[in-house]
Design an enzyme around this catalytic site. Structure first.
Site, PDB file in Angstrom:
ATOM      1  N   CYS A  79      -3.316   0.272   6.937  1.00 33.54           N
ATOM      2  CA  CYS A  79      -3.415  -0.695   8.123  1.00 33.54           C
ATOM      3  C   CYS A  79      -4.100   0.023   9.394  1.00 33.54           C
ATOM      4  O   CYS A  79      -4.788  -0.811   9.909  1.00 33.54           O
ATOM      5  CB  CYS A  79      -2.103  -1.118   8.272  1.00 33.54           C
ATOM      6  SG  CYS A  79      -0.924   0.288   8.331  1.00 33.54           S
ATOM      7  N   GLU A  95       7.869   2.134  14.573  1.00 31.54           N
ATOM      8  CA  GLU A  95       8.642   2.660  13.602  1.00 31.54           C
ATOM      9  C   GLU A  95       8.400   4.141  13.956  1.00 31.54           C
ATOM     10  O   GLU A  95       7.799   4.578  14.561  1.00 31.54           O
ATOM     11  CB  GLU A  95       8.240   2.191  12.243  1.00 31.54           C
ATOM     12  CG  GLU A  95       8.275   0.947  11.977  1.00 31.54           C
ATOM     13  CD  GLU A  95       8.030   0.618  10.339  1.00 31.54           C
ATOM     14  OE1 GLU A  95       6.892   0.910  10.048  1.00 31.54           O
ATOM     15  OE2 GLU A  95       9.028   0.059   9.643  1.00 31.54           O
ATOM     16  N   ASN A 113       0.666  -1.335  -0.056  1.00 30.00           N
ATOM     17  CA  ASN A 113       0.155  -0.034  -0.107  1.00 30.00           C
ATOM     18  C   ASN A 113       0.893   1.270  -0.258  1.00 30.00           C
ATOM     19  O   ASN A 113       0.513   2.366  -0.553  1.00 30.00           O
ATOM     20  CB  ASN A 113      -1.003   0.031   0.963  1.00 30.00           C
ATOM     21  CG  ASN A 113      -0.249  -0.283   2.396  1.00 30.00           C
ATOM     22  OD1 ASN A 113       0.650  -0.614   2.516  1.00 30.00           O
ATOM     23  ND2 ASN A 113      -1.369   0.054   3.466  1.00 30.00           N
ATOM     24  N   GLU A 147       5.003  -4.559  11.717  1.00 28.83           N
ATOM     25  CA  GLU A 147       3.875  -3.543  11.540  1.00 28.83           C
ATOM     26  C   GLU A 147       2.697  -4.321  10.727  1.00 28.83           C
ATOM     27  O   GLU A 147       2.653  -4.768   9.524  1.00 28.83           O
ATOM     28  CB  GLU A 147       4.410  -2.590  10.561  1.00 28.83           C
ATOM     29  CG  GLU A 147       5.336  -1.712  11.339  1.00 28.83           C
ATOM     30  CD  GLU A 147       5.048  -1.000  12.619  1.00 28.83           C
ATOM     31  OE1 GLU A 147       3.567  -0.822  12.583  1.00 28.83           O
ATOM     32  OE2 GLU A 147       5.610  -0.372  13.381  1.00 28.83           O
TER      33      GLU A 147
HETATM   34  P1  NAD Z   1       1.289  -9.727   3.125  1.00 28.89           P
HETATM   35  O1  NAD Z   1       1.300 -10.252   4.494  1.00 28.89           O
HETATM   36  O2  NAD Z   1       0.354 -10.782   2.122  1.00 28.89           O
HETATM   37  O3  NAD Z   1       2.585  -9.402   2.747  1.00 28.89           O
HETATM   38  C1  NAD Z   1       3.485  -8.830   3.192  1.00 28.89           C
HETATM   39  C2  NAD Z   1       4.879  -8.963   2.473  1.00 28.89           C
HETATM   40  O4  NAD Z   1       5.433 -10.269   3.054  1.00 28.89           O
HETATM   41  C3  NAD Z   1       4.894  -9.222   1.054  1.00 28.89           C
HETATM   42  O5  NAD Z   1       6.236  -8.709   0.785  1.00 28.89           O
HETATM   43  C4  NAD Z   1       5.191 -10.588   0.939  1.00 28.89           C
HETATM   44  O6  NAD Z   1       5.776 -11.110  -0.241  1.00 28.89           O
HETATM   45  C5  NAD Z   1       5.866 -10.913   2.394  1.00 28.89           C
HETATM   46  N1  NAD Z   1       5.689 -12.503   2.630  1.00 28.89           N
HETATM   47  C6  NAD Z   1       4.552 -13.114   2.331  1.00 28.89           C
HETATM   48  N2  NAD Z   1       4.928 -14.410   3.029  1.00 28.89           N
HETATM   49  C7  NAD Z   1       6.238 -14.457   3.576  1.00 28.89           C
HETATM   50  C8  NAD Z   1       7.043 -15.286   4.171  1.00 28.89           C
HETATM   51  N3  NAD Z   1       6.511 -16.607   4.585  1.00 28.89           N
HETATM   52  N4  NAD Z   1       8.128 -15.050   4.859  1.00 28.89           N
HETATM   53  C9  NAD Z   1       8.779 -13.757   4.365  1.00 28.89           C
HETATM   54  N5  NAD Z   1       7.705 -12.848   3.797  1.00 28.89           N
HETATM   55  C10 NAD Z   1       6.653 -13.200   3.345  1.00 28.89           C
HETATM   56  O7  NAD Z   1       0.269  -8.403   3.237  1.00 28.89           O
HETATM   57  P2  NAD Z   1       0.143  -7.588   2.047  1.00 28.89           P
HETATM   58  O8  NAD Z   1      -1.225  -8.138   1.505  1.00 28.89           O
HETATM   59  O9  NAD Z   1       1.222  -7.133   1.085  1.00 28.89           O
HETATM   60  O10 NAD Z   1      -0.147  -6.256   2.741  1.00 28.89           O
HETATM   61  C11 NAD Z   1      -1.586  -5.916   3.392  1.00 28.89           C
HETATM   62  C12 NAD Z   1      -1.496  -6.255   5.093  1.00 28.89           C
HETATM   63  O11 NAD Z   1      -0.372  -5.488   5.725  1.00 28.89           O
HETATM   64  C13 NAD Z   1      -2.743  -5.905   5.723  1.00 28.89           C
HETATM   65  O12 NAD Z   1      -2.777  -6.936   6.897  1.00 28.89           O
HETATM   66  C14 NAD Z   1      -2.389  -4.433   6.412  1.00 28.89           C
HETATM   67  O13 NAD Z   1      -2.877  -4.117   7.606  1.00 28.89           O
HETATM   68  C15 NAD Z   1      -0.855  -4.754   6.570  1.00 28.89           C
HETATM   69  N6  NAD Z   1      -0.228  -3.498   6.835  1.00 28.89           N
HETATM   70  C16 NAD Z   1       0.547  -3.179   7.929  1.00 28.89           C
HETATM   71  C17 NAD Z   1       1.026  -1.904   7.840  1.00 28.89           C
HETATM   72  C18 NAD Z   1       1.339  -1.241   9.293  1.00 28.89           C
HETATM   73  O14 NAD Z   1       2.477  -0.469   9.201  1.00 28.89           O
HETATM   74  N7  NAD Z   1       0.937  -1.936  10.373  1.00 28.89           N
HETATM   75  C19 NAD Z   1       1.116  -0.797   6.817  1.00 28.89           C
HETATM   76  C20 NAD Z   1       0.756  -1.423   5.765  1.00 28.89           C
HETATM   77  C21 NAD Z   1      -0.037  -2.715   5.508  1.00 28.89           C
END
Ligand code: NAD
Length: 485
Positions: A285, A459, A154, A251
């Site tokens: 998020c 962060e 995002n 996060e």
């Molecule tokens: P996701 O968990 O599907 O993926 C996040 C990242 O992790 C990607 O780069 C993905 O390739 C990687 N990943 C996936 N499986 C992995 C593994 N087993 N080992 C290591 N890396 C792995 O999330 P998304 O769909 O990209 O993003 C949406 C989510 O992120 C939502 O839940 C949102 O709330 C959260 N988010 C949190 C914040 C925050 O600051 N708290 C900010 C933005 C998004």
């Protein structure tokens, strides 16, 4: 791709672009049209090895560089990023589909704020002198070593900078893996850091799906992992890091409450609810997706909200008049459509939106449900799309109890004109980032992060320093050392 800022290869390793077409193809899709605008390749084991080895070499050199010079490099990068804001914002719009009206003010700008902030405090990162009478202890703030950053889709520029800036300020090197959905923007961050004087290998970008992330996390040369992503991914990454006792920052997701009391300024509260749900088409998020509205103000609130939603302009994201963009991907659009269907099935009242817009790309209308109850799926699960749920409440105690009744704890907000109530309510929220008469502000000066399942660590702000460095304490005996025998 049709414009000048397109990165020239999939990865950025050891200060330059690197390609290895043996890696699986990842299509880069422009969400506003569904067209493929670029192709990158997932990192092969060879690329991962090159990135970690380059980071290890650069880290040793960087840690020996004076903190003032480290800060200067980051500050220079901040300046370059700000000068190129327009081009970087266009790239971010292609990467994510977010309207240029947003990306011009929220992405490279927020990234450069982080580089500037941590560049500014790099040379103030000192230890302590602890007097013990004749003897004394001093502490040294040391880097962790090679760190891994893993991003969500995002805020690709912002996430890369929020992780890189404090990590590099503390003397670490980083290997960053962007989300496979938005692989382009972080490459530009790497290019800019090199141009600003960062040694080759200090900040590397490798592409790939979860398995590339997994390989980085489990590499024994990596000291710390900072993930921005969903709770299920967080659990896996945290467990893998824990098996080697690595530092982590998590996060993760949220289902945050926004509590609006009937003494609130109506227009201001409606603005808060819009900022809490529809910025970046709801793909934030910390969004306040459970909007608790006190019964006395509910109908007026819904009427005003429906009116204000008419101001959403869904057009070409590169046209600065557009203020509401598409979902990032076909998959995310379908996930959100599934939740909208569940909301209807489980008896919530659809008061606005709910439909896909008939045009190419992944467009959904801003959607509002009323009469949502705590047990409904749309009130319990993170949707990560433009779906606002209005829940009614009578008393302050009830609102607080229901607001906290979730496994998540990323953010929470309150709108009221009663200053005592505002602070009383915020004091009881189980959430890392709270807002009074506002929502979703995230200045670099403020700590950002969640409690409960929403994450570990913080962060931004000075608090981030504790998560990107470690303290060595040194006991100094001034007299003779004695022993029992
Ligand atoms: P996701 O968990 O599907 O993926 C996040 C990242 O992790 C990607 O780069 C993905 O390739 C990687 N990943 C996936 N499986 C992995 C593994 N087993 N080992 C290591 N890396 C792995 O999330 P998304 O769909 O990209 O993003 C949406 C989510 O992120 C939502 O839940 C949102 O709330 C959260 N988010 C949190 C914040 C925050 O600051 N708290 C900010 C933005 C998004």
């Amino acid at each position: 791709m049709q414009y000048a800022t397109q990165p020239t290869a999939s990865h950025y390793v050891n200060g330059e672009y690197l390609e290895d077409t043996a890696g699986d193809e990842i299509a880069v899709i422009y969400p506003a049209t569904g067209e493929r605008i670029a192709t990158v390749h997932a990192a092969t084991p060879k690329v991962i090895e090159a990135a970690i080895a380059a980071a290890e070499r650069a880290q040793a050199q960087w840690a020996a560089t004076s903190p003032r010079e480290r800060g200067r490099v980051l500050t220079r990068a901040a300046q370059i990023m700000r000068e190129r804001n327009h081009a970087l914002s266009v790239l971010e719009t292609y990467d994510t589909g977010k309207p240029l009206q947003e990306t011009l003010v929220a992405d490279a700008t927020s990234g450069s704020d982080a580089l500037e902030y941590f560049g500014g405090i790099a040379n103030g990162l000192t230890g302590e002198h602890i007097p013990l009478g004749e003897d004394w202890v001093y502490t040294v703030r040391e880097p962790l070593g090679v760190c891994v950053g893993i991003g969500a889709w995002n805020y690709p520029t912002q996430i890369a900078c929020w992780k890189a800036a404090p990590a590099l300020a503390c003397g670490n090197a980083m290997v960053f893996k962007p989300s496979e959905t938005t692989p382009l923007s972080a490459l530009k961050v790497a290019e800019i850091l090199t141009e600003a004087g960062a040694p080759a290998g200090l900040f590397n970008v490798v592409q790939g799906m979860g398995e590339v992330g997994g390989a980085l996390v489990s590499d024994p040369r990596v000291a710390k992992v900072s993930l921005t992503g969903s709770v299920p991914t967080g659990r896996k990454v945290y467990a893998s890091a824990a098996s080697q006792m690595k530092h982590v920052t998590m996060e993760l997701g949220g289902k945050s409450p926004l509590v609006i009391f009937d003494d609130a300024d109506l227009d201001s509260a409606v603005s808060g609810a819009i900022n809490a749900n529809f910025y970046s088409s709801g793909q934030v998020c910390s969004n306040g997706t459970r909007v608790f509205v006190q019964k006395g103000i509910k109908e007026a609130f819904l009427a005003r909200l429906a009116e204000r939603l008419k101001g959403a302009v869904m057009g070409d994201p590169l046209d600065e008049a557009t203020n509401f963009g598409p979902m990032v991907s076909q998959r995310q659009m379908e996930i959100v459509q599934g939740y909208i269907a569940k909301g209807k099935d489980e008896g919530a009242r659809l008061v606005a939106g709910g439909n896909r817009i008939e045009r190419d790309g992944f467009w959904l209308e801003p959607t509002v449900f009323a009469d949502v109850t705590d047990d409904m799926t749309i009130a319990r699960e993170e949707i990560f799309g433009p779906v606002l749920s209005v829940l009614d409440f009578d008393t302050e105690e009830e609102a607080i109890a229901r607001a906290n009744a979730t496994e998540y704890g990323l953010a929470a907000g309150v709108f009221t004109r009663d200053i005592s109530r505002a602070h009383r309510v915020v004091a009881q929220f189980h959430a890392g980032s709270c807002f009074i008469n506002s929502y979703n502000d995230a200045p670099v000066e403020a700590p950002f992060g969640g409690v409960k399942a929403s994450g570990v660590g913080r962060e931004n702000s000075k608090a981030a320093i504790d998560h990107w460095s470690q303290l060595k304490s040194v006991y100094v005996r001034m007299g003779d050392c004695e022993a029992a025998f």
